[in-house]
Design a protein around this motif. Structure first.
Motif, PDB file in Angstrom:
ATOM      1  N   LEU A 426       4.353   5.080 -13.353  1.00  0.00           N
ATOM      2  CA  LEU A 426       3.812   3.721 -13.495  1.00  0.00           C
ATOM      3  C   LEU A 426       4.216   2.847 -12.314  1.00  0.00           C
ATOM      4  CD1 LEU A 426       4.475   3.200 -17.318  1.00  0.00           C
ATOM      5  CD2 LEU A 426       2.256   3.551 -16.210  1.00  0.00           C
ATOM      6  N   LEU A 427       5.450   2.987 -11.851  1.00  0.00           N
ATOM      7  CA  LEU A 427       5.905   2.225 -10.682  1.00  0.00           C
ATOM      8  C   LEU A 427       5.096   2.611  -9.446  1.00  0.00           C
ATOM      9  CD1 LEU A 427       7.874   0.338  -9.177  1.00  0.00           C
ATOM     10  CD2 LEU A 427       9.444   2.295  -8.993  1.00  0.00           C
ATOM     11  N   LEU A 428       4.870   3.892  -9.252  1.00  0.00           N
ATOM     12  CA  LEU A 428       4.095   4.351  -8.099  1.00  0.00           C
ATOM     13  C   LEU A 428       2.685   3.758  -8.131  1.00  0.00           C
ATOM     14  CD1 LEU A 428       3.883   6.354  -5.627  1.00  0.00           C
ATOM     15  CD2 LEU A 428       2.838   7.938  -7.250  1.00  0.00           C
ATOM     16  N   HIS A 429       2.040   3.786  -9.298  1.00  0.00           N
ATOM     17  CA  HIS A 429       0.692   3.218  -9.428  1.00  0.00           C
ATOM     18  C   HIS A 429       0.703   1.748  -9.037  1.00  0.00           C
ATOM     19  CE1 HIS A 429      -2.610   1.257 -11.677  1.00  0.00           C
ATOM     20  NE2 HIS A 429      -3.287   2.330 -11.326  1.00  0.00           N
ATOM     21  N   HIS A 430       1.701   1.016  -9.491  1.00  0.00           N
ATOM     22  CA  HIS A 430       1.813  -0.411  -9.169  1.00  0.00           C
ATOM     23  C   HIS A 430       1.975  -0.624  -7.665  1.00  0.00           C
ATOM     24  CE1 HIS A 430       3.301  -4.556  -9.128  1.00  0.00           C
ATOM     25  NE2 HIS A 430       4.383  -4.109  -8.495  1.00  0.00           N
ATOM     26  N   LEU A 431       2.866   0.137  -7.042  1.00  0.00           N
ATOM     27  CA  LEU A 431       3.128  -0.042  -5.614  1.00  0.00           C
ATOM     28  C   LEU A 431       1.904   0.307  -4.776  1.00  0.00           C
ATOM     29  CD1 LEU A 431       6.773   1.372  -5.368  1.00  0.00           C
ATOM     30  CD2 LEU A 431       6.067  -1.028  -5.212  1.00  0.00           C
ATOM     31  N   LEU A 432       1.229   1.386  -5.140  1.00  0.00           N
ATOM     32  CA  LEU A 432       0.030   1.771  -4.387  1.00  0.00           C
ATOM     33  C   LEU A 432      -1.071   0.713  -4.520  1.00  0.00           C
ATOM     34  CD1 LEU A 432      -0.177   5.593  -5.207  1.00  0.00           C
ATOM     35  CD2 LEU A 432       0.215   4.570  -2.954  1.00  0.00           C
ATOM     36  N   LYS A 433      -1.168   0.148  -5.701  1.00  0.00           N
ATOM     37  CA  LYS A 433      -2.198  -0.856  -5.961  1.00  0.00           C
ATOM     38  C   LYS A 433      -1.921  -2.159  -5.218  1.00  0.00           C
ATOM     39  CE  LYS A 433      -4.472  -3.149  -9.900  1.00  0.00           C
ATOM     40  NZ  LYS A 433      -4.439  -3.310 -11.383  1.00  0.00           N
ATOM     41  N   ASN A 434      -0.656  -2.451  -4.962  1.00  0.00           N
ATOM     42  CA  ASN A 434      -0.277  -3.751  -4.401  1.00  0.00           C
ATOM     43  C   ASN A 434       0.338  -3.673  -3.010  1.00  0.00           C
ATOM     44  OD1 ASN A 434      -0.656  -5.800  -6.789  1.00  0.00           O
ATOM     45  ND2 ASN A 434       0.287  -3.989  -7.699  1.00  0.00           N
ATOM     46  N   THR A 435       0.151  -2.543  -2.336  1.00  0.00           N
ATOM     47  CA  THR A 435       0.718  -2.377  -0.996  1.00  0.00           C
ATOM     48  C   THR A 435      -0.395  -2.363   0.039  1.00  0.00           C
ATOM     49  OG1 THR A 435       2.587  -1.110  -1.865  1.00  0.00           O
ATOM     50  CG2 THR A 435       2.121  -0.886   0.479  1.00  0.00           C
ATOM     51  N   PRO A 436      -0.536  -3.432   0.822  1.00  0.00           N
ATOM     52  CA  PRO A 436      -1.585  -3.452   1.845  1.00  0.00           C
ATOM     53  C   PRO A 436      -1.209  -2.645   3.089  1.00  0.00           C
ATOM     54  CG  PRO A 436      -0.359  -5.520   1.859  1.00  0.00           C
ATOM     55  CD  PRO A 436       0.173  -4.721   0.716  1.00  0.00           C
ATOM     56  N   ASP A 437       0.081  -2.420   3.293  1.00  0.00           N
ATOM     57  CA  ASP A 437       0.570  -1.709   4.473  1.00  0.00           C
ATOM     58  C   ASP A 437       0.213  -0.224   4.363  1.00  0.00           C
ATOM     59  OD1 ASP A 437       1.908  -0.635   6.580  1.00  0.00           O
ATOM     60  OD2 ASP A 437       3.925  -1.142   5.888  1.00  0.00           O
ATOM     61  N   GLU A 438      -0.640   0.263   5.266  1.00  0.00           N
ATOM     62  CA  GLU A 438      -1.115   1.644   5.184  1.00  0.00           C
ATOM     63  C   GLU A 438       0.007   2.654   5.389  1.00  0.00           C
ATOM     64  OE1 GLU A 438      -3.845   4.285   4.025  1.00  0.00           O
ATOM     65  OE2 GLU A 438      -4.095   2.110   4.087  1.00  0.00           O
ATOM     66  N   ALA A 439       0.977   2.321   6.242  1.00  0.00           N
ATOM     67  CA  ALA A 439       2.108   3.235   6.458  1.00  0.00           C
ATOM     68  C   ALA A 439       2.912   3.409   5.163  1.00  0.00           C
ATOM     69  CB  ALA A 439       3.004   2.720   7.575  1.00  0.00           C
ATOM     70  N   MET A 440       3.112   2.297   4.440  1.00  0.00           N
ATOM     71  CA  MET A 440       3.830   2.382   3.176  1.00  0.00           C
ATOM     72  C   MET A 440       3.029   3.184   2.153  1.00  0.00           C
ATOM     73  SD  MET A 440       6.372   1.816   1.189  1.00  0.00           S
ATOM     74  CE  MET A 440       7.463   0.481   1.722  1.00  0.00           C
ATOM     75  N   ARG A 441       1.719   2.999   2.133  1.00  0.00           N
ATOM     76  CA  ARG A 441       0.883   3.760   1.200  1.00  0.00           C
ATOM     77  C   ARG A 441       1.012   5.256   1.480  1.00  0.00           C
ATOM     78  NH1 ARG A 441      -2.814   1.987  -1.973  1.00  0.00           N
ATOM     79  NH2 ARG A 441      -4.096   3.838  -1.633  1.00  0.00           N
ATOM     80  N   ARG A 442       0.974   5.629   2.735  1.00  0.00           N
ATOM     81  CA  ARG A 442       1.114   7.051   3.074  1.00  0.00           C
ATOM     82  C   ARG A 442       2.484   7.568   2.650  1.00  0.00           C
ATOM     83  NH1 ARG A 442      -1.017   6.496   9.254  1.00  0.00           N
ATOM     84  NH2 ARG A 442      -3.204   6.073   8.781  1.00  0.00           N
ATOM     85  N   TYR A 443       3.495   6.765   2.868  1.00  0.00           N
ATOM     86  CA  TYR A 443       4.851   7.162   2.478  1.00  0.00           C
ATOM     87  C   TYR A 443       4.913   7.422   0.971  1.00  0.00           C
ATOM     88  CZ  TYR A 443       9.927   6.919   1.809  1.00  0.00           C
ATOM     89  OH  TYR A 443      11.226   7.205   1.470  1.00  0.00           O
ATOM     90  N   LEU A 444       4.305   6.535   0.194  1.00  0.00           N
ATOM     91  CA  LEU A 444       4.326   6.666  -1.260  1.00  0.00           C
ATOM     92  C   LEU A 444       3.507   7.873  -1.728  1.00  0.00           C
ATOM     93  CD1 LEU A 444       3.874   2.887  -2.154  1.00  0.00           C
ATOM     94  CD2 LEU A 444       5.956   4.246  -2.505  1.00  0.00           C
ATOM     95  N   LEU A 445       2.351   8.080  -1.116  1.00  0.00           N
ATOM     96  CA  LEU A 445       1.527   9.229  -1.476  1.00  0.00           C
ATOM     97  C   LEU A 445       2.242  10.537  -1.149  1.00  0.00           C
ATOM     98  CD1 LEU A 445      -1.939   7.914  -0.200  1.00  0.00           C
ATOM     99  CD2 LEU A 445      -1.295   8.289  -2.598  1.00  0.00           C
ATOM    100  N   ASN A 446       2.860  10.591   0.022  1.00  0.00           N
ATOM    101  CA  ASN A 446       3.619  11.783   0.410  1.00  0.00           C
ATOM    102  C   ASN A 446       4.798  12.017  -0.542  1.00  0.00           C
ATOM    103  OD1 ASN A 446       5.697  12.787   3.224  1.00  0.00           O
ATOM    104  ND2 ASN A 446       4.446  14.046   1.913  1.00  0.00           N
TER     105      ASN A 446
END
Length: 600
Positions: A426-446
């Motif tokens: 649930l935390l991951l879903h929230h962060l991905l939904k609210n993170t505009p920084d593409e580098a952070m999104r990639r970090y979270l997906l990885n």
């Protein structure tokens, strides 16, 4: 130079409030003496457990009473010790609690054999005729269902004497792995000679310098190859021990015997392996992406752990982490969030590192009070996930304590990682939904894909290896080092496919896995992760109805078998569907990360 603070320097508001267990050490001592003095009460029931319904009820209530007090004594002393492992006062208290636990177990050791030696119909009659015994129906049913696998008193006494010898393979492995194994030195990224340790090995595999990764990998496994004959004989003995106990207790296989504690059918284990095999193409697709992003012509086993996205160096304070976790868990509803806010305000959490404090993180506690969480806070995004994870365990315990009597106030390892992983999802879903920084999104997906790879794919490969080794011994074959290396290498070829060069050294990896000495355990990581993924998705999609079912799951404790508890939450682990649904999330996440890198 930054130094680690002493315990006295940590602000009180950032420490856990163990006074909620005992106001002081003197109160602990009084309860210790009380339990110790009452052990003699147990002997009065020897030979009389099934004398009457009242007698059976009395011995079960006495066991609950003394066990609850022991649980509190044990938790308090060990958590005090973990605050500062150099504090001799609490080292002594923890040692005394451990000794008392052994004496209590010994005192009650006759109860289950006497129940099993009696007539099951008599026990059922007692339950039906005495309303207070109805509370213990599930516990007694669980004892009675094992009757076909319990031997005579004399035979059980022999098995009890053999148990210490049976620990031999585990003890030998630990001595070889922890005491005798000598790892060489390698050159680090700066060219400095550094001694290779198990902890540093993991760090070196994440190095951006491929030469360091390869050197660490080669040197690490060379040390195990030198001891391969010893370790193969040790593991062979461990498997033969499992087969021996399964046959003596009249199980169809050692796998069936191991799963029986949780009343899990063998088909669940087999369908888990089958479902993961079905989704191996998705893993291979992820590995192709890994090779492409790392800019490698070929991907080796030592390239599997280096992050695709460099660590995001953004400092996160503990206060910010609490806020982020609460926001991420908003889909759980106000009741759940209210308990978490109270947990943060009421000092359930021991936050900061201090000199002598036990490392890592965990959730613990004792029935009758709230659970606790130990952290060693570091201000980064990974620690935010750790906070969510451990609070998931704490919430599971809280709801269980609040809704179950003591006899069902715990829960099986089979479901233990569900609540923690659900929180992380649930935390991951929230962060991905609210993170505009593409580098952070990639970090979270990885980060998420690596959780899947190591918790589902890798653990299921281990589980399949265990199945093959035990089946071989059950068929009368010897586990030679050559056979195990060939078998383990073929499994790696199947799981990692043509996308990875299967280095010779990986064939020796089985020799270093301590979990193999607790047979058929690792599959629970994969089932727990899959169940949590399915539950978090339903919470996000269905809202309140799914949340209510989930809170009922958290509240169930051990009042029913793990598969039944999960089924009531809407996840039927007898079916391969929850695993397949989780792996579909993996497949979708791979596609999302591919899209992100394609757009850069």
């Amino acid at each position: 130079m930054t130094t680690v603070r002493s315990r006295a320097e940590i602000p009180v508001e950032d420490t856990w409030k163990l006074e909620d267990l005992y106001p002081d050490d003197q109160a602990w001592e009084r309860e210790f003496q009380d339990v110790q003095s009452r052990l003699g009460e147990v002997e009065a029931f020897r030979g009389r457990v099934l004398e009457s319904a009242e007698t059976l009820l009395a011995v079960l209530r006495l066991e609950d009473d003394l066990s609850l007090k022991l649980e509190r004594l044990y938790a308090y002393s060990h958590m005090r010790k973990d605050e500062d492992t150099t504090n001799s006062t609490y080292l002594a208290l923890a040692d005394r609690a451990q000794g008392l636990a052994a004496r209590l177990a010994g005192a009650f050791s006759f109860v289950v054999p006497e129940i099993l030696a009696g007539d099951a119909g008599v026990v059922q009659g007692y339950i039906d005729s005495h309303s207070d015994l109805a509370l213990y129906r599930h516990k007694l049913d669980d004892i009675l269902r094992r009757k076909p696998h319990v031997l005579s008193a004399a035979e059980e006494a022999i098995l009890a004497q053999v148990s210490e010898i049976a620990q031999g393979p585990t003890t030998i492995f630990s001595m070889v792995d922890d005491a005798d194994l000598r790892l060489p030195t390698i050159r680090d990224e700066q060219g400095q000679e550094v001694e290779l340790t198990k902890g540093r090995y993991s760090q070196f595999l994440e190095s951006q310098d491929r030469r360091v990764r390869q050197d660490a990998f080669t040197a690490f496994y060379a040390a195990y190859k030198e001891r391969l004959n010893t370790l193969s004989a040790t593991y062979h003995a461990s498997v033969k021990k499992d087969v021996f106990y399964a046959r003596v207790r009249k199980y169809g296989s050692s796998l069936e015997a191991a799963l029986d504690d949780d009343r899990v059918p063998v088909e669940v284990y087999d369908s888990l392996i089958a479902a993961v095999h079905e989704f191996l193409p998705a893993l291979h697709r992820y590995l192709r992406l890994r090779k492409k992003v790392l800019g490698l012509n070929d991907l080796h086993m030592y390239d599997l752990y280096v992050p695709l996205v460099p660590e995001i160096h953004r400092e996160v304070s503990f206060d910010e982490a609490k806020k982020t976790v609460l926001e991420g868990l908003a889909p759980m509803g106000e009741e759940y969030l209210g308990v978490m806010r109270d947990a943060f305000a009421s000092r359930w959490v021991d936050v900061h590192e201090n000199r002598g404090k036990r490392g890592g993180a965990y959730s613990w506690g004792a029935y009758g009070t709230h659970p606790y969480v130990l952290l060693n806070w570091q201000p980064n995004i990974d620690n935010v996930f750790t906070l969510a994870h451990e609070m998931g365990h704490a919430m599971h315990s809280h709801y269980t304590y609040a809704h179950q009597p003591y006899v069902y106030g715990g829960y099986s390892i089979f479901v233990a990682e569900v609540a923690s992983t659900c929180n992380e999802s649930l935390l991951l879903h929230h962060l991905l939904k609210n993170t505009p920084d593409e580098a952070m999104r990639r970090y979270l997906l990885n980060h998420h894909l690596e959780q899947f790879r190591t918790t589902v794919f890798r653990q299921v490969m281990f589980a399949e290896f265990e199945k093959l080794t035990h089946e071989a011994v059950e068929a009368g074959h010897a586990l030679t080092s050559d056979w195990m290396c060939d078998t383990y290498r073929r499994l790696n070829e199947t799981y990692y496919g043509a996308e990875v060069v299967i280095d010779d050294q990986i064939a020796w990896e089985w020799a270093r896995i301590p979990h193999f000495y607790t047979a058929f355990y690792v599959y629970k990581y994969a089932t727990g992760f899959s169940a949590a993924t399915a539950l978090s998705r339903r919470i996000l999609e269905e809202g309140e109805p799914a949340v209510r079912r989930y809170l009922d799951f958290l509240s169930a404790g051990s009042s029913d078998y793990p598969l039944e508890v999960l089924a009531k939450a809407g996840v039927d682990m007898r079916s391969p569907e929850p695993v397949r649904q989780a792996l579909q999330v993996f497949e979708e996440t791979v596609a999302e990360l591919e899209k992100s890198f394609a757009g850069s």
